[in-house]
Design a protein around this motif. Structure first.
Motif, PDB file in Angstrom:
ATOM      1  N   ALA A  82      -2.209  17.211 -48.115  1.00 11.08           N
ATOM      2  CA  ALA A  82      -2.741  17.936 -46.960  1.00 11.08           C
ATOM      3  C   ALA A  82      -3.959  18.750 -47.387  1.00 11.08           C
ATOM      4  N   TYR A  83      -4.911  18.844 -46.491  1.00  6.23           N
ATOM      5  CA  TYR A  83      -6.125  19.639 -46.719  1.00  6.23           C
ATOM      6  C   TYR A  83      -6.327  20.527 -45.494  1.00  6.23           C
ATOM      7  N   CYS A  84      -6.176  21.833 -45.683  1.00  4.95           N
ATOM      8  CA  CYS A  84      -6.273  22.779 -44.576  1.00  4.95           C
ATOM      9  C   CYS A  84      -7.292  23.855 -44.952  1.00  4.95           C
ATOM     10  N   ARG A  85      -8.368  23.948 -44.201  1.00  7.42           N
ATOM     11  CA  ARG A  85      -9.467  24.848 -44.572  1.00  7.42           C
ATOM     12  C   ARG A  85     -10.003  25.580 -43.340  1.00  7.42           C
ATOM     13  N   ASN A  86     -10.304  26.846 -43.539  1.00  5.83           N
ATOM     14  CA  ASN A  86     -10.984  27.668 -42.534  1.00  5.83           C
ATOM     15  C   ASN A  86     -10.184  27.765 -41.229  1.00  5.83           C
ATOM     16  N   ASN A  87      -8.867  27.819 -41.354  1.00  8.42           N
ATOM     17  CA  ASN A  87      -8.057  28.086 -40.175  1.00  8.42           C
ATOM     18  C   ASN A  87      -7.888  29.597 -40.029  1.00  8.42           C
ATOM     19  N   ARG A  88      -7.647  30.049 -38.793  1.00  7.27           N
ATOM     20  CA  ARG A  88      -7.770  31.471 -38.513  1.00  7.27           C
ATOM     21  C   ARG A  88      -6.584  32.288 -39.020  1.00  7.27           C
TER      22      ARG A  88
END
Length: 396
Positions: free
Chosen positions: A213-219
């Motif tokens: 998984a790649y999760c970036r710049n979520n609030r």
């Protein structure tokens, strides 16, 4: 094993009585220097690490082409909302293929039923139409199972959200899901969490496997988990979470005593530059009902530049009687570096949860690698670790 030097052995002898009283193992052994580890390769999205690690998983493509359900004059630039057409294709087919171009969906999102395999071709994206809703899920699995998602790419509206209400805009949401496999998911710019796992009607998620998984710049958080029994997170990346607390890379926080944190394995997680912790686990809300058992195995977590590398707490504000939360929180070979507040914050006010940290490596804010003795001193500093908790720190 050899002691590093004579001075270090003397220090060991002096602290042994204290360590025995606190159920801690503190050993000095020769450790390979890790200054040259290729950790810097994941500092930015342009790095070779990310291009290699989070490239699309090679999946044989079979199934129904969803463009067959789109209107005849459909666009390929993600500028028109095709939510209803896509939902119809998902409802009617068990194997579905999304095309190699972006498609817009609205804040209703897409609901995935049981017994589905959905593959996203390279170049595919689901783009959320900017919304004023503070609560959306782009892809939702609710009380459904036996589902495989291959290479979904989900883009939220954090950068062009309408208004400032709410914090629950999710990329992928699993709610009471079971037997789920997710390969190579990428989630960016969501108003809330990139990936969110929660119970549905008191039914917890079971047997969930998420690879690369790649999760970036979520609030809010890159990955949030409130309830799961059987979770494998293999090589997840969660970085640059920022906008509303806790702004963590990966966050485990129960919502109620009916939730579960069982059989959880996290391998080779990479977190970086989150304004909150890189990885955090909170047990407070598991209190208030029956006794609970938890289990975490966290192997080779690396964090760089988040406020805290790893944070955990178990406080008793929701305990109503003598109910307990019992189990192990094992952290093996963590590498926490350049954390702006602290590499560790552990406030475990119970002894029924054992925190075990094996072979930790720490760099200070300036990038200096600490000796084992200094690592131990930092981790057990009074504001970093509750010394009356049930913890064990060892070096290999």
């Amino acid at each position: 094993m050899k002691a590093k030097n004579f001075t270090f052995r003397i220090k060991q002898l002096l602290v042994i009585p204290i360590l025995l009283a606190q159920t801690i193992v503190y050993q000095g052994c020769k450790k390979e220097n890790v200054d040259d580890l290729a950790v810097d390769k994941y500092d930015t999205a342009k790095s070779p690490f990310l291009k290699t690690k989070f490239s699309a998983t090679a999946i044989p493509v079979t199934g129904y082409d969803v463009t067959r359900s789109l209107p005849s004059n459909y666009v390929r630039d993600g500028s028109r909302d095709y939510t209803a057409y896509l939902q119809d294709a998902i409802n009617k087919n068990s194997e579905i293929v999304f095309p190699a171009f972006p498609i817009m969906v609205n804040d209703k999102g897409l609901l995935i039923g049981s017994n589905k395999t959905i593959t996203f071709l390279t170049g595919s994206q689901l783009l959320l139409k900017p919304t004023s809703s503070g609560n959306y899920t782009i892809l939702r699995i609710s009380n459904a199972g036996n589902i495989t998602l291959n290479n979904p790419v989900l883009v939220g509206d954090k950068n062009n959200h309408i208004g400032d209400n709410g914090e629950w805009g999710q990329g992928l949401g699993l709610y009471g899901a079971y037997n789920i496999t997710i390969n190579g998911i990428r989630v960016t710019n969501c108003w809330g969490d990139g990936i969110y796992l929660a119970a549905k009607d008191k039914i917890t998620n079971k047997n969930i496997k998420i690879y690369n998984a790649y999760c970036r710049n979520n609030r809010r958080n890159g990955i949030s988990v409130t309830s799961v029994d059987g979770l494998l997170l293999e090589a997840p990346y969660a970085g640059y979470s920022d906008g509303t607390p806790p702004s963590a890379g990966i966050d485990f926080e129960a919502e109620t005593y009916t939730d579960e944190f069982k059989n959880i394995v996290i391998n080779s997680a990479r977190t970086e530059y989150n304004s909150g912790p890189g990885l955090m686990i909170g047990f407070r809300s598991l209190y208030g009902g029956p006794n609970k058992t938890i289990g975490f195995q966290i192997n080779a977590h690396m964090d760089k530049g988040s406020s805290v590398g790893f944070k955990t707490s178990a406080i008793l504000t929701r305990q109503v009687a003598n109910e307990t939360v019992t189990g192990n929180l094992n952290i093996i070979n963590p590498y926490w570096r350049k954390n702006t507040l602290s590499p560790l914050q552990a406030n475990l006010l119970v002894r029924t949860i054992q925190l075990k940290i094996v072979d930790p490596v720490i760099q200070d804010i300036d990038g200096n690698q600490l000796s084992d003795a200094s690592v131990y001193s930092v981790l057990t500093y009074k504001y970093n670790l509750n010394l009356s908790s049930n913890y064990l720190i060892s070096f290999l």
